[in-house]
Design a protein around this motif. Sequence first.
Motif, short mmCIF file in Angstrom:
data_model
loop_
_atom_site.label_atom_id
_atom_site.label_comp_id
_atom_site.label_asym_id
_atom_site.label_seq_id
_atom_site.Cartn_x
_atom_site.Cartn_y
_atom_site.Cartn_z
N THR A 88 29.09 -47.73 22.06
CA THR A 88 29.44 -46.88 20.92
C THR A 88 30.26 -47.65 19.89
O THR A 88 30.16 -47.39 18.68
N GLU A 89 31.05 -48.62 20.34
CA GLU A 89 31.88 -49.38 19.40
C GLU A 89 31.03 -50.25 18.48
O GLU A 89 31.26 -50.29 17.27
N TYR A 140 36.67 -45.46 13.97
CA TYR A 140 36.70 -45.68 15.42
C TYR A 140 37.80 -46.68 15.77
O TYR A 140 38.59 -46.46 16.71
N ALA A 141 37.88 -47.78 15.02
CA ALA A 141 38.89 -48.80 15.30
C ALA A 141 40.30 -48.23 15.17
O ALA A 141 41.19 -48.54 15.97
N VAL A 199 41.18 -46.35 18.24
CA VAL A 199 41.54 -47.24 19.35
C VAL A 199 42.99 -47.67 19.24
O VAL A 199 43.76 -47.59 20.21
N ARG A 230 34.28 -39.92 15.00
CA ARG A 230 34.35 -41.31 15.43
C ARG A 230 35.80 -41.68 15.80
O ARG A 230 36.04 -42.40 16.77
N GLY A 289 37.16 -42.86 19.50
CA GLY A 289 37.91 -44.11 19.68
C GLY A 289 39.25 -43.93 20.37
O GLY A 289 39.77 -44.88 20.96
N HIS A 292 39.59 -45.11 24.09
CA HIS A 292 39.08 -46.46 24.37
C HIS A 292 40.12 -47.33 25.08
O HIS A 292 39.91 -47.82 26.20
N GLN A 328 44.08 -53.58 24.21
CA GLN A 328 42.94 -53.10 23.42
C GLN A 328 43.31 -52.87 21.97
O GLN A 328 42.49 -53.09 21.07
N ASN A 383 41.58 -54.91 18.75
CA ASN A 383 41.05 -54.34 17.51
C ASN A 383 41.80 -54.85 16.28
O ASN A 383 41.21 -54.97 15.20
#
Length: 395
Positions: A18-19, A47-48, A51, A98, A102, A105, A330, A334
């Motif tokens: 998905t990322e 998304y990022a 995260v 999104r 994230g 994650h 994580q 990112n």
Amino acid sequence: MPVALLALAIGAFGIGTTEFVMMGVLPQAAADFGVDIPTAGYLISGYALGVVIGAPLLTAAAVRLPRKTMLLAMMGLFTLGNGLFAFSPNQEFGVAFRFLAGLPHGAFFGAGAVVASSLVGPGQRAKAVSMMFLGLTLANVIGVPLGTLLGQQVGWRATFGVVALIGLVAIAAIAKLVPHQGKPAAEASLRNELGAFKRPQVHLALAIVTFGLGGVFACLSYITPMLTDVAGYSPSNVTLLLSLAGVGMTIGNLLGGRLADRALMPSLYIALLALASVLGIFTITAQGKVGAAITIFFVGVAGFMIGPMMQARIMEKAGGTPSLVSAAVQSAFNIANSIGAYLGGLVIAGGLGLVAPNWVGALLAVFGLTLAIVSGTLDRREARVERRRELAMAS
């Protein structure tokens, strides 16, 4: 290796897919939402951002939960976010969903790394962590290309519907295969987890991830124009070449886990030096098809050797409270993505050419190596102080 690692790898496969698959289906999503490509790019950055924010916050909020419960909760949130995204009515809701997808994650990988290392003996912990991250690297070999193809043929919504199904499979596998972990140790309070960040070695480890892996992303963020406009590949061949890079990532991940269990810091020095060298060489080999293909494979190998090494390193330096700092890796990953992409774009915009991001990546890797040497020097200094203390007590 314990079969429970398979369940963690399935979750990692879904997260990795998905990322990165969003980059492959971005034109289809942009057309569906009626926006241009730069605007649709917020689906990637959303998304990022999830995260970076979710890794520390969700880990802190669930610090006293049993880790199996934590894994199930994070994978449930991941599945919900991707399922909702598949039915997004417009760009704004798409970015929000999104972001939601994230959030879990980093917390999933943080808890998963701790669980993976607890399932094996002391001499196999980095290898066990690398087995979980195998799902992430295989996503680049299998999940992203197939997801991109599905999005092109059927529609991007089908791609994320399948990702949500992978999430459901991961939930079932974790529930069935991961043993009950019990409640975290008494020292696993939020205060003690945050206390791990007072240790200079923890900050050094996060900085090594940020700058060392920033070198990888300075290259990979602009790999498509390098391959098409410099090496001379047709756009239709790019997906195959990215799969080749994914194979390199998979090999590097497995190799990094094994080397870390044998000699962590010397292996880390070698991996960062190899990454800097390969990125420097890529500025030359990018001019030809064969050289570019071979080099992108080794970029994947060298870059992803570093991941399991740093995950093992930071859990070692966190002591008995590894969950929050493990999740923070994580976030650093990112941030590395953002820094590498930004600096790579800066040199291209400055007129230095499409291969210039490789020089940026090489310099970032050298800086990461410098930080690693500083960290290793501190280790040796602390060991000498400890030996003197032991001798003084013995006398």
